[in-house]
Write a protein that holds these residues in place. Structure first.
Motif, short mmCIF file in Angstrom:
data_model
loop_
_atom_site.label_atom_id
_atom_site.label_comp_id
_atom_site.label_asym_id
_atom_site.label_seq_id
_atom_site.Cartn_x
_atom_site.Cartn_y
_atom_site.Cartn_z
N ARG A 38 0.77 -0.98 -0.07
CA ARG A 38 0.12 -0.05 -0.13
C ARG A 38 0.78 1.26 -0.15
O ARG A 38 0.42 2.24 0.63
N GLU A 39 1.85 1.25 -0.85
CA GLU A 39 2.77 2.45 -1.09
C GLU A 39 2.40 3.18 -1.98
O GLU A 39 2.99 4.35 -2.44
N ILE A 40 1.07 2.88 -2.89
CA ILE A 40 0.70 3.55 -4.18
C ILE A 40 -0.70 3.91 -3.94
O ILE A 40 -1.36 3.25 -3.13
N ASP A 41 -0.82 5.32 -4.35
CA ASP A 41 -2.20 5.65 -4.29
C ASP A 41 -3.14 4.91 -5.19
O ASP A 41 -2.83 4.86 -6.56
N ARG A 42 -3.99 4.33 -4.80
CA ARG A 42 -5.07 3.60 -5.77
C ARG A 42 -6.27 4.37 -6.13
O ARG A 42 -7.22 3.72 -6.79
N THR A 43 -6.23 5.60 -6.09
CA THR A 43 -7.61 6.43 -6.43
C THR A 43 -7.73 6.37 -8.11
O THR A 43 -8.80 6.05 -8.04
#
Length: 231
Positions: free
Chosen positions: A144-149
């Motif tokens: 979860r190091e990446i923005d999943r928007t």
């Protein structure tokens, strides 16, 4: 009589023959047997049928698109394709962590082939393969190091490296990860012709890049928009 045979052929082609055969013969697979009340799902890939197993730990729907796929289910039942039933290859629906990739998906960078070429050259000059890069970014994704928007999959927050996805959703995920690979890359690591380009105001959301080759090539579109409704 010929109408009878035509109807049988039609059933066979639709994949329903497999279900009817199991019902008539009462075939049991791994402790499960269909009955007249069993709900069946039609595979989006091959059109074949499989029983809907809500109490089964083998996924039957792709979490990325909610469509049904039979590859994992029949693989778990050790059932292979034959003349009597349609079964997908296990390769069509399996966990993200078990997949490999050797080509940049067509969907990557909003289908901008110039940006795809730059990404390919970046990976090559780093002495790495596409698979190396994607494996690294799947770890970041899983942590979860990446923005999943902007992730173009359903249930984005639920997806992990162990999630079963179909081929199309995997390509979408890879394209999403390649955006983050590029947008976080320092300019000095880009090929000279790419590093000297100015960012397009509309970034990845630019519509002009799809019909104006010159604009698609001269401006960087792997960036966040600074104008427009996608800011």
């Amino acid at each position: 009589m010929w109408q009878f045979f035509l109807s049988k052929i039609s059933i066979l082609k639709s994949g329903l023959f497999h279900v009817i055969l199991l019902l008539l013969l009462g075939t049991e697979l791994c402790g499960f047997r269909c009955n007249q009340n069993t709900v069946h799902l039609q595979c989006h890939a091959c059109g074949g049928m499989m029983p809907s197993r809500t109490n089964n730990n083998v996924p039957q729907h792709c979490l990325g698109c909610d469509r049904a796929f039979c590859g994992a289910y029949w693989h778990a039942q050790r059932l292979s394709r034959s003349d009597f039933h349609v079964v997908c290859s296990h390769e069509t629906f399996k966990p993200i962590s078990e997949r490999t990739i050797s080509r940049i998906p067509f969907l990557a960078h909003e289908t901008n082939r110039h940006e795809q070429d730059i990404t390919e050259r970046c990976i090559r000059q780093m002495g790495r393969t596409l698979q190396d890069v994607i494996s690294d970014w799947i770890v970041k994704f899983n942590n979860r190091e990446i923005d999943r928007t902007r992730m173009p999959l359903n249930h984005a927050e639920m997806v992990t490296a162990s999630t079963h996805v179909c081929n199309q959703c995997y390509d979408k995920l890879v394209s999403f990860l390649l955006y983050w690979f590029r947008v976080t890359m320092p300019k000095y690591l880009l090929p000279p012709d790419a590093a000297n380009r100015e960012d397009c105001w509309y970034g990845y959301a630019c519509r002009t890049q799809h019909h104006n080759e010159d604009h698609a090539r001269k401006r960087n579109h792997v960036c966040r928009p600074t104008r427009g409704s996608n800011i």
